[in-house]
Design a protein around this motif. Structure first.
Motif, mmCIF file in Angstrom:
data_model
loop_
_atom_site.group_PDB
_atom_site.id
_atom_site.type_symbol
_atom_site.label_atom_id
_atom_site.label_comp_id
_atom_site.label_asym_id
_atom_site.label_seq_id
_atom_site.Cartn_x
_atom_site.Cartn_y
_atom_site.Cartn_z
ATOM 1 N N ASP A 114 0.814 -1.223 0.000
ATOM 2 C CA ASP A 114 0.000 0.000 0.000
ATOM 3 C C ASP A 114 0.843 1.266 0.000
ATOM 4 O O ASP A 114 0.306 2.362 0.030
ATOM 5 C CB ASP A 114 -0.913 0.018 1.233
ATOM 6 C CG ASP A 114 -1.966 -1.073 1.197
ATOM 7 O OD1 ASP A 114 -2.303 -1.541 0.085
ATOM 8 O OD2 ASP A 114 -2.457 -1.467 2.284
ATOM 9 N N HIS A 115 2.172 1.116 -0.025
ATOM 10 C CA HIS A 115 3.055 2.274 0.101
ATOM 11 C C HIS A 115 3.384 2.939 -1.235
ATOM 12 O O HIS A 115 3.522 4.152 -1.302
ATOM 13 C CB HIS A 115 4.357 1.888 0.805
ATOM 14 C CG HIS A 115 4.122 1.281 2.149
ATOM 15 N ND1 HIS A 115 3.681 1.998 3.233
ATOM 16 C CD2 HIS A 115 4.243 0.006 2.575
ATOM 17 C CE1 HIS A 115 3.551 1.215 4.276
ATOM 18 N NE2 HIS A 115 3.889 -0.017 3.905
ATOM 19 N N TRP A 116 3.601 2.151 -2.287
ATOM 20 C CA TRP A 116 3.906 2.708 -3.604
ATOM 21 C C TRP A 116 3.497 1.725 -4.684
ATOM 22 O O TRP A 116 3.295 0.543 -4.424
ATOM 23 C CB TRP A 116 5.383 3.090 -3.744
ATOM 24 C CG TRP A 116 6.336 1.930 -3.748
ATOM 25 C CD1 TRP A 116 6.672 1.146 -4.821
ATOM 26 C CD2 TRP A 116 7.087 1.415 -2.650
ATOM 27 N NE1 TRP A 116 7.579 0.175 -4.457
ATOM 28 C CE2 TRP A 116 7.842 0.315 -3.113
ATOM 29 C CE3 TRP A 116 7.194 1.772 -1.310
ATOM 30 C CZ2 TRP A 116 8.697 -0.411 -2.299
ATOM 31 C CZ3 TRP A 116 8.043 1.041 -0.507
ATOM 32 C CH2 TRP A 116 8.782 -0.030 -1.004
ATOM 33 N N THR A 117 3.388 2.251 -5.893
ATOM 34 C CA THR A 117 3.053 1.445 -7.069
ATOM 35 C C THR A 117 4.189 1.575 -8.062
ATOM 36 O O THR A 117 4.666 2.681 -8.320
ATOM 37 C CB THR A 117 1.739 1.942 -7.722
ATOM 38 O OG1 THR A 117 0.695 1.838 -6.753
ATOM 39 C CG2 THR A 117 1.387 1.137 -8.951
ATOM 40 N N VAL A 118 4.627 0.457 -8.618
ATOM 41 C CA VAL A 118 5.662 0.457 -9.642
ATOM 42 C C VAL A 118 4.981 0.504 -11.004
ATOM 43 O O VAL A 118 4.053 -0.252 -11.275
ATOM 44 C CB VAL A 118 6.549 -0.805 -9.554
ATOM 45 C CG1 VAL A 118 7.586 -0.809 -10.674
ATOM 46 C CG2 VAL A 118 7.215 -0.903 -8.204
ATOM 47 N N LEU A 119 5.449 1.409 -11.848
ATOM 48 C CA LEU A 119 5.032 1.472 -13.246
ATOM 49 C C LEU A 119 6.291 1.408 -14.101
ATOM 50 O O LEU A 119 7.395 1.664 -13.621
ATOM 51 C CB LEU A 119 4.273 2.771 -13.533
ATOM 52 C CG LEU A 119 2.968 2.987 -12.766
ATOM 53 C CD1 LEU A 119 2.385 4.363 -13.095
ATOM 54 C CD2 LEU A 119 1.956 1.900 -13.059
ATOM 55 N N LEU A 120 6.125 1.065 -15.358
ATOM 56 C CA LEU A 120 7.230 1.099 -16.322
ATOM 57 C C LEU A 120 6.960 2.245 -17.279
ATOM 58 O O LEU A 120 5.860 2.364 -17.829
ATOM 59 C CB LEU A 120 7.326 -0.217 -17.092
ATOM 60 C CG LEU A 120 7.492 -1.486 -16.248
ATOM 61 C CD1 LEU A 120 7.527 -2.715 -17.150
ATOM 62 C CD2 LEU A 120 8.733 -1.412 -15.383
ATOM 63 N N ASP A 121 7.962 3.098 -17.488
ATOM 64 C CA ASP A 121 7.789 4.203 -18.427
ATOM 65 C C ASP A 121 7.821 3.657 -19.859
ATOM 66 O O ASP A 121 8.061 2.459 -20.061
ATOM 67 C CB ASP A 121 8.810 5.314 -18.173
ATOM 68 C CG ASP A 121 10.254 4.935 -18.460
ATOM 69 O OD1 ASP A 121 10.511 4.043 -19.309
ATOM 70 O OD2 ASP A 121 11.143 5.548 -17.840
ATOM 71 N N PRO A 122 7.556 4.479 -20.864
ATOM 72 C CA PRO A 122 7.519 3.975 -22.245
ATOM 73 C C PRO A 122 8.815 3.316 -22.722
ATOM 74 O O PRO A 122 8.792 2.531 -23.659
ATOM 75 C CB PRO A 122 7.204 5.229 -23.072
ATOM 76 C CG PRO A 122 6.419 6.083 -22.143
ATOM 77 C CD PRO A 122 7.075 5.867 -20.794
ATOM 78 N N SER A 123 9.939 3.600 -22.051
ATOM 79 C CA SER A 123 11.190 2.951 -22.446
ATOM 80 C C SER A 123 11.389 1.622 -21.718
ATOM 81 O O SER A 123 12.368 0.931 -21.961
ATOM 82 C CB SER A 123 12.382 3.871 -22.164
ATOM 83 O OG SER A 123 12.656 3.937 -20.779
ATOM 84 N N GLY A 124 10.474 1.276 -20.811
ATOM 85 C CA GLY A 124 10.569 0.025 -20.073
ATOM 86 C C GLY A 124 11.284 0.132 -18.739
ATOM 87 O O GLY A 124 11.521 -0.872 -18.075
ATOM 88 N N GLN A 125 11.614 1.346 -18.308
ATOM 89 C CA GLN A 125 12.319 1.536 -17.048
ATOM 90 C C GLN A 125 11.317 1.757 -15.913
ATOM 91 O O GLN A 125 10.380 2.543 -16.047
ATOM 92 C CB GLN A 125 13.262 2.736 -17.149
ATOM 93 C CG GLN A 125 14.332 2.508 -18.208
ATOM 94 C CD GLN A 125 15.280 3.662 -18.300
ATOM 95 O OE1 GLN A 125 16.187 3.790 -17.490
ATOM 96 N NE2 GLN A 125 15.067 4.527 -19.295
ATOM 97 N N PRO A 126 11.516 1.079 -14.779
ATOM 98 C CA PRO A 126 10.603 1.241 -13.649
ATOM 99 C C PRO A 126 10.706 2.615 -12.994
ATOM 100 O O PRO A 126 11.777 3.213 -12.939
ATOM 101 C CB PRO A 126 11.055 0.165 -12.649
ATOM 102 C CG PRO A 126 11.994 -0.712 -13.380
ATOM 103 C CD PRO A 126 12.536 0.066 -14.521
ATOM 104 N N PHE A 127 9.572 3.098 -12.511
ATOM 105 C CA PHE A 127 9.514 4.250 -11.636
ATOM 106 C C PHE A 127 8.358 3.999 -10.677
ATOM 107 O O PHE A 127 7.504 3.160 -10.930
ATOM 108 C CB PHE A 127 9.359 5.569 -12.417
ATOM 109 C CG PHE A 127 8.028 5.749 -13.105
ATOM 110 C CD1 PHE A 127 7.039 6.552 -12.556
ATOM 111 C CD2 PHE A 127 7.770 5.141 -14.332
ATOM 112 C CE1 PHE A 127 5.818 6.725 -13.200
ATOM 113 C CE2 PHE A 127 6.565 5.309 -14.983
ATOM 114 C CZ PHE A 127 5.576 6.109 -14.414
ATOM 115 N N CYS A 128 8.374 4.704 -9.558
ATOM 116 C CA CYS A 128 7.352 4.474 -8.533
ATOM 117 C C CYS A 128 6.513 5.721 -8.335
ATOM 118 O O CYS A 128 7.016 6.834 -8.430
ATOM 119 C CB CYS A 128 8.005 4.101 -7.209
ATOM 120 S SG CYS A 128 8.909 2.546 -7.282
ATOM 121 N N ILE A 129 5.245 5.491 -8.036
ATOM 122 C CA ILE A 129 4.360 6.587 -7.664
ATOM 123 C C ILE A 129 3.813 6.288 -6.267
ATOM 124 O O ILE A 129 3.608 5.130 -5.902
ATOM 125 C CB ILE A 129 3.220 6.813 -8.687
ATOM 126 C CG1 ILE A 129 2.337 5.580 -8.825
ATOM 127 C CG2 ILE A 129 3.804 7.225 -10.038
ATOM 128 C CD1 ILE A 129 1.080 5.823 -9.683
#
Length: 133
Positions: A114-129
């Motif tokens: 419940d602390h953060w969500t991992v997404l992949l940007d259009p280049s395939g690199q992870p980032f968290c929100i």
């Protein structure tokens, strides 16, 4: 013994930018500019005069998205990451929907609970929100 905490302000650095590689630096700059409520600035050109690096200013920090022909996205979560970006939003659910609409994807592996969500940007690199609250 010398004081290691002496005022070294003249010798202290201040981060000015972060450089992020991608196959298409312009595409990634446009994605993060939209995500961060910013704009892509005039690109830096390579030695042949071609646009190669695309700056996005957020406050005093510049993010430079570099087109790298040899770029290969990490296979996450198997590959260790050299770095990644964390972005805070007041409304994380709405932000996730908007980022997915901008081209992000959501991997099945979500270690943040419940602390953060991992997404992949259009280049395939992870980032968290996560929430700014």
């Amino acid at each position: 013994m010398a004081d290691t905490h002496a005022d070294n302000s003249a010798l202290s650095g201040k981060p000015l930018s972060h450089a992020i590689w991608a196959e298409d630096g312009r595409e990634l700059a446009e994605f993060y500019a939209a995500a961060l409520g910013a704009q892509v600035s005039e690109p830096y050109r390579d030695e042949d005069g071609n646009p190669a690096a695309f700056p996005v200013w957020v406050g005093d920090m510049m993010y430079v998205f570099w087109s790298a022909t040899s770029f290969k996205a990490p296979t996450w979560p198997q590959d260790e990451l050299a770095f990644h970006m964390d972005i805070g939003f007041d409304d994380v659910e709405a932000a996730e929907k908007r980022l997915l609409g901008l081209g992000a994807t959501k991997p099945a592996h979500q270690p943040g609970g419940d602390h953060w969500t991992v997404l992949l940007d259009p280049s395939g690199q992870p980032f968290c929100i996560s929430s700014t609250r």
